[in-house]
Scaffold this active site. Structure first.
Site, short mmCIF file in Angstrom:
data_model
loop_
_atom_site.label_atom_id
_atom_site.label_comp_id
_atom_site.label_asym_id
_atom_site.label_seq_id
_atom_site.Cartn_x
_atom_site.Cartn_y
_atom_site.Cartn_z
N HIS A 21 8.16 7.92 -0.29
CA HIS A 21 8.06 6.49 -0.01
C HIS A 21 7.21 6.21 1.23
O HIS A 21 6.76 5.08 1.44
CB HIS A 21 9.48 5.92 0.19
CG HIS A 21 9.65 4.51 -0.27
ND1 HIS A 21 8.85 3.91 -1.22
CD2 HIS A 21 10.55 3.55 0.10
CE1 HIS A 21 9.26 2.66 -1.42
NE2 HIS A 21 10.28 2.41 -0.62
N ASN A 70 11.25 -3.36 3.56
CA ASN A 70 11.38 -4.69 2.95
C ASN A 70 11.07 -5.85 3.90
O ASN A 70 11.16 -7.00 3.51
CB ASN A 70 12.77 -4.86 2.31
CG ASN A 70 13.89 -4.70 3.32
OD1 ASN A 70 13.64 -4.47 4.49
ND2 ASN A 70 15.13 -4.81 2.86
N ASP A 95 3.04 3.76 -1.92
CA ASP A 95 3.41 4.69 -2.98
C ASP A 95 3.63 3.96 -4.30
O ASP A 95 4.04 2.81 -4.32
CB ASP A 95 4.69 5.44 -2.59
CG ASP A 95 5.85 4.47 -2.34
OD1 ASP A 95 5.76 3.65 -1.40
OD2 ASP A 95 6.84 4.50 -3.10
N ASN A 116 9.23 -3.23 -2.77
CA ASN A 116 9.77 -4.17 -1.78
C ASN A 116 8.82 -4.43 -0.61
O ASN A 116 8.76 -5.55 -0.08
CB ASN A 116 11.13 -3.68 -1.26
CG ASN A 116 12.21 -3.83 -2.31
OD1 ASN A 116 12.11 -4.70 -3.18
ND2 ASN A 116 13.23 -3.00 -2.25
#
Length: 203
Positions: A21, A70, A95, A116
């Site tokens: 991530h 986020n 990613d 997000n």
């Protein structure tokens, strides 16, 4: 359009280092190394920030938001507001589960695709019309449709030793694609970035 701010998405804690991530962070680190730009924490911009000159003499700004994924858009907006940059001048690197390892995709605009960090970027820039470079991290091998826990552990997991070798080559390719977008514009760089697959080194 030539990007003026390049943002890599990721999460700030050490436990997220080297995770799938956080490949956006790794991409910005690779750009900073290639261009000799030092990144330092900047509270006003809520992230690690640096600026310098990219190949071709282009003035460039690099950002790794430290807001958690986020809320990435807060940091992006802090920089664009301060320097009065348009949304279209921001290139976001992140990613993508839906792309296999070794694949990258450069686009001029689009939706968040369930990511997000991108949802936050779109919300804070008030537009979907900004370029983004997605780096494939592949799907979990044992993924079952609807099994979110498998996906989360994959995304927040680290690359295997073999995958790490491949991803270092992918990051070199990302630097090449970004440099092309700075010299010739994102549209030209899309052909190169979207048509190649980076292969794992032969053992």
């Amino acid at each position: 359009m030539i990007p003026q701010l390049i943002v890599g998405l990721g999460n700030p804690e050490p436990k997220y280092d080297q995770t799938r991530h956080n490949i956006g962070f790794a991409a910005v680190d690779a750009l900073a190394r290639a261009w000799n730009i030092s990144l330092a924490e900047n509270r006003k911009f809520q992230g690690q920030y640096g600026e310098g000159t990219a190949p071709g003499g282009v003035k460039i700004r690099l950002l790794k938001p430290l807001t958690y994924m986020n809320r990435s858009g807060q940091a992006i907006q802090a920089v664009t507001s301060w320097y009065k940059l348009s949304g279209e001048s921001v290139l976001v690197i992140y990613d993508d589960l839906d792309l296999p390892l070794g694949k990258t995709r450069l686009r001029l605009s689009g939706s968040a695709g369930g990511h997000n960090g991108m949802k936050s970027a779109i919300a804070h820039l008030s537009t979907q019309n900004f370029p983004r470079l997605r780096i494939g991290i592949g799907k979990p091998k044992n993924a079952v449709n609807g099994d979110n826990s498998e996906t989360v552990s994959h995304v927040l997991g680290k690359f295997s030793a073999t995958e790490t070798q491949l991803m270092s080559l992918v990051l070199q390719f990302v630097v090449e694609c970004v440099e092309l977008s700075l010299k010739q514009g994102v549209e030209k760089a899309m052909n190169r970035c979207n048509s190649c697959t980076v292969e794992a080194p032969k053992s």
